[in-house]
Design a protein around this motif. Structure first.
Motif, PDB file in Angstrom:
ATOM      1  N   TYR A 110       0.856  -1.190   0.000  1.00  0.00           N
ATOM      2  CA  TYR A 110       0.000   0.000   0.000  1.00  0.00           C
ATOM      3  C   TYR A 110       0.894   1.242   0.000  1.00  0.00           C
ATOM      4  CZ  TYR A 110      -4.200  -2.634   1.491  1.00  0.00           C
ATOM      5  OH  TYR A 110      -5.263  -3.489   1.573  1.00  0.00           O
ATOM      6  N   ALA A 113       2.234   2.037   3.275  1.00  0.00           N
ATOM      7  CA  ALA A 113       3.290   1.162   3.779  1.00  0.00           C
ATOM      8  C   ALA A 113       4.639   1.492   3.151  1.00  0.00           C
ATOM      9  CB  ALA A 113       2.928  -0.294   3.507  1.00  0.00           C
ATOM     10  N   TRP A 130       1.208  -5.398  10.013  1.00  0.00           N
ATOM     11  CA  TRP A 130       1.028  -4.189  10.800  1.00  0.00           C
ATOM     12  C   TRP A 130      -0.329  -4.225  11.490  1.00  0.00           C
ATOM     13  CZ3 TRP A 130       0.763   0.344   6.669  1.00  0.00           C
ATOM     14  CH2 TRP A 130      -0.246   0.048   5.739  1.00  0.00           C
ATOM     15  N   PRO A 296       0.496  -5.460   4.881  1.00  0.00           N
ATOM     16  CA  PRO A 296       0.431  -4.187   4.139  1.00  0.00           C
ATOM     17  C   PRO A 296       0.473  -4.382   2.635  1.00  0.00           C
ATOM     18  CG  PRO A 296       2.618  -4.499   5.100  1.00  0.00           C
ATOM     19  CD  PRO A 296       1.835  -5.715   5.462  1.00  0.00           C
ATOM     20  N   PRO A 319      -5.631   0.958   5.535  1.00  0.00           N
ATOM     21  CA  PRO A 319      -4.303   1.528   5.808  1.00  0.00           C
ATOM     22  C   PRO A 319      -4.413   2.993   6.237  1.00  0.00           C
ATOM     23  CG  PRO A 319      -4.255   0.260   3.791  1.00  0.00           C
ATOM     24  CD  PRO A 319      -5.698   0.321   4.225  1.00  0.00           C
TER      25      PRO A 319
END
Lengths: 349, 284
Positions: A110, A113, A130, A296, A319
């Motif tokens: 992402y 990330a 995460w 992520p 996210p």
């Protein structure tokens, strides 16, 4: 002709054996927490890439840090550590910069990330999983629903003696910092002292410090409300659907577990290949589906079954939501004050 | 022909080499580590300092030592009383049963320490077997919190180390000449006086050995306080564990473990000296 071919065969067998013995000596060594990736991940990677590799396990960040610092990183190629520790390893000059050309699957991450505060642009670490920390509780017995860190530190009469707190330095103090509206990386001694007093007082109304079996205590009914990592709360939810996870209104932390490559590695190309293998959407999805932690990796998360997101609502946190929380960072010298505070909290009568 | 002493030395050599290489040398290394500083990021900064040993006098750490000693002392006291009574009963049982009874006493040692400790969690927790048993008997209302208390830690320590006391006390009790007790009673002493002035003095060495075992093993224990104390009680063992595995302050952990080793050595030497003296008196 037959004679020659048999000689040839002997030679070839010898060469093959030498080839096997050669790389086996310099197997890629990957250190991870036990059960944090697919049991066959390393074997499949080796079969796919032709790189012999072996996995070793560490129980805690601190344990692997002790080994890496003592050996200067020698003997390890890829290591899984939480981001504050990756920062320390980088500050110590033990990490090899990540070469994006050798890890094309970085594009699966992402955008959030790829811009984490501890390492924008993934210069020395690649995020693996995460999440955040919050309140994990039995919605059938806890009423009203908990909304604040204070519900843990100063529980209602019904929940007194039925809450657990994480005992690990950073997260224990984070609960105290967040309850007072401070940063999870606060290094102001006056703030640390206040939080120490709060957490010491909280011992009177808690059941235990628990980092490993808190969800089982919810399932058995020993506890009503526990301080939990989102992914581990899911283990409780899997066993009892009345268990829920909530992020307190004061906010929470963002924790990131990462993969790093040691500068001392003798096979950095192989190490990058391994990271690239993990970042493959299907391989990375394994972690989300089986460990119930968010990863992520955009295509991996988008490939999750909708029923799974329904059963474990915190898997659906975006996210953007996650990165609103303050990431746990290396606090340098303040770590001594943290450790002292935690020791005193635990020793207090 | 080898002389007696040369042969004795040759026979001792492998054991001595083993102990030197894997016990004495590592202990000296740990001792040396105690005089250095922790690096900023853990690791060891090889600058000489007394700081780690000075820190031991800090009320926080001194308090943890005293608290550990109190918990270990309580466990020792209970284990000695219960264990001595059990050993006395076993020694007084018919000869053919004694082997079986001793076997039963040490039976728990055949299973893993962690599993035995977890068993107490199953028993004591709020929804555990004891509570369920009480409920079956008609008890209603909030069950008492037995787990994650200092009492639970003491129970765990006593349970785990009791067999040491039984074995240590059984040896002198079984060797005791029953005619001495008879003589004492013939001379007009009551049962308690006979026990206090005839039986107990002759078995004190066993009591001391058992007590030292329990105390030494308890004060350094870190698993039982972590599991049965719920991490709410720090004992020295937990502190050492934390320095090596979470705080990454190996030099301070080394200093702490040196103090622990020193306490153990003093106690074990005192006990060995006491036993030797007792034997000397009896033989002399």
């Amino acid at each position: 002709m037959t004679r020659m071919s048999s000689t040839l065969r002997t030679l070839l067998t010898g060469a093959a054996l030498a080839a096997l013995a050669g790389p086996a000596f310099a197997d890629l060594v990957i250190s991870n927490w036990d059960g944090y990736m697919a049991p066959d991940a390393v074997a499949n990677f080796s079969a796919e890439s032709g790189e012999p590799a072996e996995m070793v396990v560490h129980a805690t960040n601190e344990e692997i840090m002790g080994k890496l610092i003592a050996s200067g990183g020698a003997g390890y190629d890829v290591v899984f550590v939480s981001s504050p520790f990756a920062e320390v390893l980088n500050n110590l000059g033990l990490l090899e910069p990540i070469d994006p050309a050798q890890v094309p699957n970085l594009s699966n991450l992402y955008p959030e990330a790829q811009a984490l505060p501890h390492d924008p642009g993934n210069a020395f670490s690649v995020p693996y999983a995460w999440g955040t920390t919050g309140l994990c509780y039995r919605s059938d017995v806890v009423s009203p629903e908990p909304t604040s860190w204070k519900d843990l530190l100063a529980p209602s009469e019904a929940n007194a003696g039925k809450v657990t707190l994480l005992g690990t330095d950073r997260w224990l103090l984070a609960a105290g910092f967040l309850a007072r509206g401070y940063s999870v990386n606060d290094s102001d001694q006056a703030h640390i002292d206040e939080v120490q007093a709060d957490l010491t007082a909280a011992k009177a109304t808690m059941l235990a410090f628990d980092d490993t079996t808190f969800y089982a205590k919810l399932v058995s009914g020993e506890a009503n409300l526990v301080h939990a990592w989102d992914g581990w709360c899911n283990y409780g939810i899997a066993e009892n659907a009345t268990i829920k996870f909530a992020v307190p209104t004061e906010g929470s932390d963002l924790w990131v577990d990462t993969m790093v490559v040691m500068k001392a590695s003798e096979n950095k190309a192989g190490a990058f290949k391994f990271i690239n293998y993990i970042l493959d959407a299907n391989n990375h999805k394994w972690a989300a589906e089986n460990i119930l932690y968010k990863v992520p990796n955009q295509p991996a998360m988008e490939g999750l079954a909708p029923e799974m997101l329904e059963q474990f609502p915190n898997m659906a946190m975006t996210p953007a939501d996650l990165t609103k929380f303050e990431q746990l960072r290396d606090v340098g010298e303040a770590m001594r004050a943290y450790t002292k505070a935690v020791t005193e909290i635990k020793a207090a009568q | 022909m080898l002389s007696q002493s040369l042969r004795a030395r040759l026979l001792m050599a492998p054991a001595l080499l083993w102990l030197t290489a894997f016990m004495v040398v590592p202990c000296l290394l740990i001792l040396a580590l105690g005089f250095f500083r922790r690096g900023i990021y853990g690791g060891v900064d090889y600058t000489f300092t007394f700081e780690n040993f000075r820190l031991l006098a800090d009320p926080l750490y001194l308090g943890i030592f005293l608290h550990s000693a109190r918990v270990a002392g309580t466990a020792t006291l209970i284990a000695v009383v219960v264990g001595y009574a059990a050993a006395y009963a076993i020694a007084g049982a018919p000869r053919r049963w004694q082997g079986m009874l001793l076997f039963l006493a040490v039976l728990p040692f055949w299973s893993n320490y962690l599993i035995r400790t977890y068993a107490w969690i199953v028993l004591l927790n709020r929804e555990g077997l004891i509570t369920q048993g009480l409920r079956m008997l008609g008890y209603e209302g909030e069950p008492p919190s037995m787990l994650y208390t200092e009492g639970a830690v003491i129970v765990g320590l006593v349970y785990n180390y009791l067999p040491f006391v039984i074995l240590a006390c059984y040896a002198p009790l079984s060797r005791l000449n029953p005619e001495l007790a008879e003589a004492s009673r013939d001379l007009g002493a009551g049962a308690f006086t006979t026990f206090r002035r005839v039986v107990l003095p002759q078995t004190l060495a066993g009591v001391a050995a058992g007590a030292v075992f329990v105390f030494v093993l308890s004060i350094g224990n870190f698993i039982t306080p972590a599991l049965l104390g719920g991490g709410k009680f720090q004992m020295v063992g937990n502190l050492v564990y934390a320095q090596f595995l979470t705080a990454n302050d190996w030099p301070f952990g080394a200093a702490l473990s040196m103090v622990l080793i020193a306490i153990m050595m003093v106690l074990l030497m005192a006990q060995a000296w006491g036993t030797a003296k007792g034997m000397g008196e009896r033989n002399g």
